[in-house]
Design an enzyme around this catalytic site. Structure first.
Site, PDB file in Angstrom:
ATOM      1  N   HIS A  13      60.481 107.172  -1.647  1.00  0.00           N
ATOM      2  CA  HIS A  13      60.035 105.889  -1.099  1.00  0.00           C
ATOM      3  C   HIS A  13      60.790 105.629   0.191  1.00  0.00           C
ATOM      4  O   HIS A  13      61.966 105.950   0.309  1.00  0.00           O
ATOM      5  CB  HIS A  13      60.316 104.746  -2.093  1.00  0.00           C
ATOM      6  CG  HIS A  13      59.513 103.515  -1.819  1.00  0.00           C
ATOM      7  ND1 HIS A  13      59.888 102.599  -0.879  1.00  0.00           N
ATOM      8  CD2 HIS A  13      58.346 103.087  -2.345  1.00  0.00           C
ATOM      9  CE1 HIS A  13      58.986 101.635  -0.843  1.00  0.00           C
ATOM     10  NE2 HIS A  13      58.035 101.898  -1.719  1.00  0.00           N
ATOM     11  N   ASP A  54      54.006 104.549  -8.438  1.00  0.00           N
ATOM     12  CA  ASP A  54      52.801 105.339  -8.731  1.00  0.00           C
ATOM     13  C   ASP A  54      53.037 106.437  -9.762  1.00  0.00           C
ATOM     14  O   ASP A  54      52.092 107.113 -10.161  1.00  0.00           O
ATOM     15  CB  ASP A  54      52.289 105.982  -7.435  1.00  0.00           C
ATOM     16  CG  ASP A  54      51.823 104.922  -6.465  1.00  0.00           C
ATOM     17  OD1 ASP A  54      52.377 104.836  -5.360  1.00  0.00           O
ATOM     18  OD2 ASP A  54      50.931 104.137  -6.848  1.00  0.00           O
TER      19      ASP A  54
HETATM   20  C1  SDX Z   1      53.666 103.405  -2.174  1.00  0.00           C
HETATM   21  O1  SDX Z   1      55.988 101.189   1.554  1.00  0.00           O
HETATM   22  C2  SDX Z   1      55.750 100.735   0.366  1.00  0.00           C
HETATM   23  O2  SDX Z   1      56.337  99.768  -0.078  1.00  0.00           O
HETATM   24  C3  SDX Z   1      54.673 101.477  -0.390  1.00  0.00           C
HETATM   25  C4  SDX Z   1      54.460 101.057  -1.840  1.00  0.00           C
HETATM   26  C5  SDX Z   1      53.888  99.663  -1.941  1.00  0.00           C
HETATM   27  O3  SDX Z   1      54.017  99.051  -3.015  1.00  0.00           O
HETATM   28  O4  SDX Z   1      53.212  99.236  -0.982  1.00  0.00           O
HETATM   29  O5  SDX Z   1      55.686 101.112  -2.545  1.00  0.00           O
HETATM   30  C6  SDX Z   1      53.452 101.966  -2.539  1.00  0.00           C
HETATM   31  O6  SDX Z   1      53.064 103.867  -1.239  1.00  0.00           O
HETATM   32  C7  SDX Z   1      54.689 104.199  -2.945  1.00  0.00           C
HETATM   33  C8  SDX Z   1      54.865 105.658  -2.360  1.00  0.00           C
HETATM   34  C9  SDX Z   1      53.729 106.511  -2.945  1.00  0.00           C
HETATM   35  N1  SDX Z   1      53.692 107.817  -2.283  1.00  0.00           N
HETATM   36  C10 SDX Z   1      54.055 108.949  -2.969  1.00  0.00           C
HETATM   37  O7  SDX Z   1      54.514 108.944  -4.109  1.00  0.00           O
HETATM   38  C11 SDX Z   1      53.812 110.233  -2.183  1.00  0.00           C
HETATM   39  C12 SDX Z   1      55.037 111.151  -2.306  1.00  0.00           C
HETATM   40  N2  SDX Z   1      56.130 110.500  -1.543  1.00  0.00           N
HETATM   41  C13 SDX Z   1      56.362 110.949  -0.190  1.00  0.00           C
HETATM   42  O8  SDX Z   1      55.207 111.296   0.521  1.00  0.00           O
HETATM   43  C14 SDX Z   1      57.380 110.095   0.552  1.00  0.00           C
HETATM   44  O9  SDX Z   1      58.443 109.930  -0.288  1.00  0.00           O
HETATM   45  C15 SDX Z   1      56.962 108.728   1.082  1.00  0.00           C
HETATM   46  C16 SDX Z   1      55.749 108.790   1.947  1.00  0.00           C
HETATM   47  C17 SDX Z   1      56.713 107.782  -0.048  1.00  0.00           C
HETATM   48  C18 SDX Z   1      58.138 108.181   1.918  1.00  0.00           C
HETATM   49  O10 SDX Z   1      58.261 109.021   3.015  1.00  0.00           O
HETATM   50  P1  SDX Z   1      59.393 108.759   4.135  1.00  0.00           P
HETATM   51  O11 SDX Z   1      60.160 107.530   3.862  1.00  0.00           O
HETATM   52  O12 SDX Z   1      58.755 108.896   5.477  1.00  0.00           O
HETATM   53  O13 SDX Z   1      60.407 109.922   3.868  1.00  0.00           O
HETATM   54  P2  SDX Z   1      60.263 111.371   4.441  1.00  0.00           P
HETATM   55  O14 SDX Z   1      58.844 111.849   4.324  1.00  0.00           O
HETATM   56  O15 SDX Z   1      60.908 111.411   5.773  1.00  0.00           O
HETATM   57  O16 SDX Z   1      61.127 112.205   3.383  1.00  0.00           O
HETATM   58  C19 SDX Z   1      62.542 112.242   3.491  1.00  0.00           C
HETATM   59  C20 SDX Z   1      62.922 113.615   2.954  1.00  0.00           C
HETATM   60  C21 SDX Z   1      62.108 114.747   3.606  1.00  0.00           C
HETATM   61  O17 SDX Z   1      62.936 115.902   3.569  1.00  0.00           O
HETATM   62  P3  SDX Z   1      63.704 116.315   4.966  1.00  0.00           P
HETATM   63  O18 SDX Z   1      62.622 116.449   6.038  1.00  0.00           O
HETATM   64  O19 SDX Z   1      64.664 115.176   5.244  1.00  0.00           O
HETATM   65  O20 SDX Z   1      64.391 117.623   4.625  1.00  0.00           O
HETATM   66  O21 SDX Z   1      62.615 113.693   1.549  1.00  0.00           O
HETATM   67  C22 SDX Z   1      61.615 114.669   1.318  1.00  0.00           C
HETATM   68  C23 SDX Z   1      60.959 114.976   2.668  1.00  0.00           C
HETATM   69  O22 SDX Z   1      60.489 116.309   2.705  1.00  0.00           O
HETATM   70  N3  SDX Z   1      60.653 114.056   0.403  1.00  0.00           N
HETATM   71  C24 SDX Z   1      60.116 114.674  -0.650  1.00  0.00           C
HETATM   72  C25 SDX Z   1      59.311 113.695  -1.261  1.00  0.00           C
HETATM   73  N4  SDX Z   1      59.382 112.538  -0.577  1.00  0.00           N
HETATM   74  C26 SDX Z   1      60.220 112.773   0.463  1.00  0.00           C
HETATM   75  N5  SDX Z   1      60.225 115.946  -1.113  1.00  0.00           N
HETATM   76  C27 SDX Z   1      59.501 116.221  -2.226  1.00  0.00           C
HETATM   77  N6  SDX Z   1      58.715 115.343  -2.890  1.00  0.00           N
HETATM   78  C28 SDX Z   1      58.597 114.069  -2.433  1.00  0.00           C
HETATM   79  N7  SDX Z   1      57.817 113.196  -3.071  1.00  0.00           N
END
Ligand code: SDX
Length: 431
Positions: free
Chosen positions: A308, A366
């Site tokens: 998140h 989720d």
């Molecule tokens: C919702 O914003 C909100 O409040 C949203 C929400 C709401 O109520 O409105 O809470 C609802 O959207 C919840 C999130 C649902 N999405 C998912 O579950 C999809 C999987 N999650 C990821 O796509 C990700 O965690 C996000 C999109 C939720 C957040 O992405 P960020 O904050 O932009 O973080 P990032 O992509 O920069 O990740 C940071 C690091 C990265 O590694 P590095 O590049 O630093 O080496 O963490 C890794 C990412 O690769 N990473 C994950 C991961 N999420 C982040 N690695 C594996 N699995 C994951 N799920």
């Protein structure tokens, strides 16, 4: 605007600029850069808005480090346990918990707005039967401005109030109709003798051929899911609604834009993607392979329902949802659900892995919601429509808050331009 408690000094090429710092009632201080470009001739750069506050708000606060979520100051776990969705809607819209009289009046108003214009039934029939219900919802909600034109003048607070009530009341009806249309069953009209959550379940699962009695346990679980998804600060879809509203667009168009944004698998589409991921994993013995893929930079696979932007601790909604999953599956007689077993094993494996611990990746809202919704009988295609239904009050509350700020203006970000500088056109013969 919060009080200005101190200033920051920015020095560029030997010239100093004082930037006000505002202190919030909770959360980090805010550096006010509204005059930066006029004073210093520079932009700030923050794609994804990781360090940028787009507005001030009094509706929802998240402490990502603690895993805390407050709506008008009330913790989400207390609201999920002691309140119910329409009372939370009142709290979101008006800032305080209602008295019994206020709540009764509000619930009556919402109940009596649940039917949609009969002509809109034809609108559904323009879609293919196999259209994703989110596609139908985006289209139908956007079309509401064609059917409820008498509540589109955003300068009129009475019309804003009516549009708010219409959207909260009609979203379950529209979501249920999108579902019924996709399964080829007749639409079921809302009933005023059922509460908000029971009405939605009835509109989804009742058929004209026989009476359908809503299980009160399902209705309570449904209501709790609505509450857990109601609002969440300036997330992508809420920011979309605010940006659309900043141009003066009508409320129905703004909410349709929010629905479109929510659909993405990184946002509200994650609940569908998460359940599909759990089914693909199949059983706990396959978890190591998927954990390895999630950690592999060359593999685009991510653990859906994990991570998140704000929470760097457990999402408090996931904690409540996990408790509900156990209760609902037991009460619905879905013991030993293999998907729930896989989800719990995946959560344990990920939380024990340094990669996820170091990056502070925890289950989010989720991760468990899809398991409950599937046990209740919803297809995965209905998971995000239910999220959109629940989030409508958050979008609307934030929309009203923005419009009530006389200082609000159209949102118009700038950019870091890396393209060509000016050059002359060349005739095709010379290229
Ligand atoms: C919702 O914003 C909100 O409040 C949203 C929400 C709401 O109520 O409105 O809470 C609802 O959207 C919840 C999130 C649902 N999405 C998912 O579950 C999809 C999987 N999650 C990821 O796509 C990700 O965690 C996000 C999109 C939720 C957040 O992405 P960020 O904050 O932009 O973080 P990032 O992509 O920069 O990740 C940071 C690091 C990265 O590694 P590095 O590049 O630093 O080496 O963490 C890794 C990412 O690769 N990473 C994950 C991961 N999420 C982040 N690695 C594996 N699995 C994951 N799920």
């Amino acid at each position: 605007m919060a009080e200005t408690t101190k200033t920051a000094t920015l020095t560029i090429d030997g010239q100093s600029f004082e930037l006000p710092i505002h202190s919030p009632t909770a959360g980090p201080d805010v550096l006010d850069i509204r005059k930066l470009y006029a004073q210093a001739g520079v932009f700030t750069y923050d794609p994804g808005f990781t360090s940028t506050a787009s507005c001030d708000s009094t509706i929802t606060f998240i402490d990502g480090g603690k895993g805390e979520l407050l709506h008008r100051g009330y913790p989400i776990d207390q609201l999920a346990e002691k309140s119910h969705y329409l009372e939370v809607c009142y709290l979101m819209l008006y800032g305080e918990l209602p008295t019994a009289t206020e709540l009764e009046k509000f619930e009556s108003t919402i109940t009596n707005h649940t039917m949609i214009h009969e002509q809109m039934h034809n609108f559904f029939r323009g879609f293919r039967r196999d259209a994703h219900p989110m596609a139908t919802m985006v289209g139908v909600v956007g079309a509401m401005s064609a059917f409820y034109h008498d509540s589109t003048d955003i300068a009129d607070p009475i019309q804003r109030e009516i549009a708010s009530h219409r959207l909260i009341a009609k979203m379950p009806t529209i979501a249920a109709m999108a579902y019924k249309y996709s399964v080829g069953q007749p639409f079921v009209y809302p009933r005023n003798d059922l509460d908000y959550a029971a009405n939605f379940i009835h509109m989804c699962f009742a058929v004209p051929a026989e009476e359908y009695v809503v299980d009160p346990i399902m209705a309570r679980a449904m209501d709790r899911i609505f509450t857990l998804h109601a609002d969440h600060e300036q997330n992508a879809s809420t920011s979309t609604v605010r940006l659309a509203s900043s141009s003066g667009a009508n409320p129905f168009a703004c909410i349709a834009a929010g629905i479109a944004c929510l659909w993405g698998p990184s946002h509200g589409g994650a609940n569908q993607a998460c359940l599909e991921m759990l089914k693909e994993i199949g059983s706990p013995e396959n978890i190591p392979e998927y954990i390895a893929r999630a950690k592999d930079k060359d593999d685009p696979f991510r653990l859906m329902g994990f991570g998140h932007r704000v929470y760097k601790n457990f999402d408090p909604r996931a904690t409540v949802m996990k408790q509900s999953a156990d209760e609902v599956l037991d009460l619905l007689g879905v013991e030993n659900n293999p998907i729930l077993a896989t989800a719990k094993a995946l959560e344990a494996a990920a939380l024990a892995d340094p990669y996820f611990a170091d990056k502070k990746l925890f289950p989010n809202v989720d991760f468990y919601s899809g398991i409950i919704l599937e046990a209740m009988g919803f297809p995965t295609s209905m998971f995000t429509p239910i999220f959109a239904l629940s989030r409508t009050v958050g979008w609307i509350s934030q929309w009203k808050e923005q419009l009530s700020d006389p200082a609000h203006k159209i949102g118009r970000p700038r950019q870091l331009y890396l393209g060509e500088t000016e050059r002359d056109y060349t005739d095709i013969e010379t290229r």
